[in-house]
Design an enzyme around this catalytic site. Structure first.
Site: not given
Ligand code: DGL
Length: 271
Positions: A6, A157, A189
């Site tokens: 990720d 984050e 997400c």
């Molecule tokens: N965790 C990521 C997703 O599922 C994206 C996060 C990011 O914007 O870096 O889309």
């Protein structure tokens, strides 16, 4: 070994879902925390970063890589599968790369009773329209209501998502979606699973939440049952290794705040 990737800490929610169901395998997690968020970047950049990550995991010996990021799954998965799996010159032709989008879409398509599905995701995922395209294939004519929530990933984050300020922002993002009355909401997400309870509370009891960790874990289990030739190649020792492109101490402290005890094996890598 199974590789899980990720842009940052989001994929840990998927890894937790998977390791609960399939604790016997060895796992290598890679978080590109040094370059998050992917959600505001161009498709070309997302492809380039995801390629570097997948190649890194292949080199480390992963037979199967799960792209535990919807932004990368919706913008880069096809290109990456083409480059590494379908190119006769690729040294990694015999490996596998799976995304997270399709299992979640399939689940939501079955769950929705009133044909109205909401999707919350990054800007990049919403712009790719992948959820709408895939949902329409399974349920033609279904209403898909999408909302980008670009401030949530940085808050998560920074481990600020439990603060009241984060809940206020979330409430604001959900307001337009709520007025469209979806009966099902996809957390599109992987970071958003840290806020799954808040999404549920704010959307109300008439909206079912599709939370990816459980769905992806179930789908991986079925995939491995259907493909014993791949399952055979996976090492089994219950080992978990963590890698980040940012600071390993920061990674440790996020892990402890979110899940408790320290991770045994965590290091910084460069892609
Ligand atoms: N965790 C990521 C997703 O599922 C994206 C996060 C990011 O914007 O870096 O889309």
């Amino acid at each position: 070994m199974i590789g899980i990737f990720d842009s940052g800490y989001g994929g840990l929610t998927i890894m937790n879902g998977i390791t609960k169901k399939l604790p016997q395998y060895d796992y290598l997690y890679l978080g590109d925390n040094g370059r998050y968020p992917y959600g505001n970047r161009s498709k070309e950049t997302v492809i380039k970063f995801t390629e570097q990550a997948v190649e890194h995991l292949f080199k480390a010996g992963c037979r199967l890589v799960i792209i535990a990021c919807f932004t990368a799954s919706s913008q880069a998965l096809r290109e990456i599968q083409e480059k590494y799996l379908r190119n006769p010159k690729s040294p990694y032709k015999d490996r596998k790369i799976l995304g997270v989008l399709l299992p979640v879409v399939e689940k939501a398509a079955v769950m929705s009773k009133k044909n109205r599905i909401g999707v919350v995701a990054t800007r990049g995922t919403v712009a790719s329209n992948s959820f709408e395209i895939e949902l329409q294939k399974l349920r033609p004519g279904i209403a898909v209501l999408q909302q980008a929530c670009p401030l949530l990933v940085p808050l998560i984050e920074e481990h600020w998502h439990e603060k009241p300020e984060a809940k206020m922002i979330l409430k604001k993002y959900l307001r337009p979606l709520k007025t469209m009355h979806p009966d099902t909401l996809i957390l599109g997400c992987t970071h958003y699973s840290y806020l799954a309870k808040d999404f549920k509370r704010l959307m109300g009891k008439n909206v079912e939440i599709v939370d990816p960790p459980e769905v992806v874990a179930q789908s991986l289990m079925q995939y491995l049952e259907r493909h014993p030739e791949i399952e055979k190649q996976l090492t089994k020792g219950g080992k978990k290794i963590f890698e980040t492109t940012d600071n390993a101490e920061k990674f440790q402290s996020f892990w402890i705040q979110s899940f408790g005890a320290k991770v045994a094996d965590c290091k910084k890598v460069t892609l």
